[in-house]
Design a protein around this motif. Structure first.
Motif, mmCIF file in Angstrom:
data_model
loop_
_atom_site.group_PDB
_atom_site.id
_atom_site.type_symbol
_atom_site.label_atom_id
_atom_site.label_comp_id
_atom_site.label_asym_id
_atom_site.label_seq_id
_atom_site.Cartn_x
_atom_site.Cartn_y
_atom_site.Cartn_z
ATOM 1 N N ARG A 19 0.852 -1.186 0.000
ATOM 2 C CA ARG A 19 0.000 0.000 0.000
ATOM 3 C C ARG A 19 0.882 1.228 0.000
ATOM 4 O O ARG A 19 1.683 1.434 0.914
ATOM 5 C CB ARG A 19 -0.918 0.012 1.216
ATOM 6 C CG ARG A 19 -1.969 1.111 1.185
ATOM 7 C CD ARG A 19 -2.671 1.207 2.509
ATOM 8 N NE ARG A 19 -3.876 2.030 2.432
ATOM 9 C CZ ARG A 19 -4.312 2.791 3.432
ATOM 10 N NH1 ARG A 19 -3.652 2.837 4.561
ATOM 11 N NH2 ARG A 19 -5.431 3.490 3.296
ATOM 12 N N SER A 21 1.251 5.410 0.010
ATOM 13 C CA SER A 21 0.570 6.613 0.489
ATOM 14 C C SER A 21 1.301 7.833 -0.035
ATOM 15 O O SER A 21 2.518 7.796 -0.248
ATOM 16 C CB SER A 21 0.553 6.663 2.019
ATOM 17 O OG SER A 21 -0.121 5.568 2.569
ATOM 18 N N TYR A 79 -3.961 7.132 -1.749
ATOM 19 C CA TYR A 79 -3.425 5.804 -1.487
ATOM 20 C C TYR A 79 -3.511 4.947 -2.742
ATOM 21 O O TYR A 79 -4.368 5.160 -3.609
ATOM 22 C CB TYR A 79 -4.227 5.110 -0.377
ATOM 23 C CG TYR A 79 -4.340 5.900 0.896
ATOM 24 C CD1 TYR A 79 -5.457 6.708 1.138
ATOM 25 C CD2 TYR A 79 -3.337 5.868 1.854
ATOM 26 C CE1 TYR A 79 -5.572 7.447 2.305
ATOM 27 C CE2 TYR A 79 -3.447 6.605 3.030
ATOM 28 C CZ TYR A 79 -4.568 7.391 3.246
ATOM 29 O OH TYR A 79 -4.672 8.136 4.397
#
Length: 120
Positions: A19, A21, A79
């Motif tokens: 993930r 960001s 994100y």
């Protein structure tokens, strides 16, 4: 001065997840579209996913069904959830944002990039 700071890159095995960001900071009126692009060695930078302030998103065909873009407007953050990663996803991933600095001034801003490496 507007800054985009990315985080979350790393090394993962094929089939794994990461993930990313990206947080925007500085003085501005509003952030319009935000997105992610990537650049693999010897290749041109390609847009992976984008999302507008209202939440509508678009994806490159190569990542549809595997990547999900989202944003938190209150945190000025975007994100990129990457699932089922493949070795061909290996690249430097860059955050992008269209910043409305004033009512009549717009800038296209890029982050410094974060490396994603997918091993087979």
């Amino acid at each position: 001065q507007v800054q985009l700071v990315e985080s979350g890159g790393g090394v993962v095995q094929a089939g794994g997840s990461l993930r990313l960001s990206c947080a925007a900071s500085g003085m501005f009126f509003r952030i319009n579209a935000m997105g992610w692009a990537r650049q693999a060695p010897g290749k041109q930078r390609e847009l992976v996913a984008s999302i507008v302030s209202g939440g509508s998103s678009n994806y490159a065909d190569s990542v549809k069904g595997r990547f999900t873009i989202s944003r938190d407007n209150a945190k000025n953050t975007v994100y990129l959830q990457m699932n089922s990663l493949k070795p061909e996803d290996t690249a430097v991933y860059y955050c992008n944002a269209e910043i409305q600095r004033t009512l009549n001034t717009f800038t296209n801003n890029w982050g410094q990039g974060t490396q994603v490496t997918v091993s087979s």
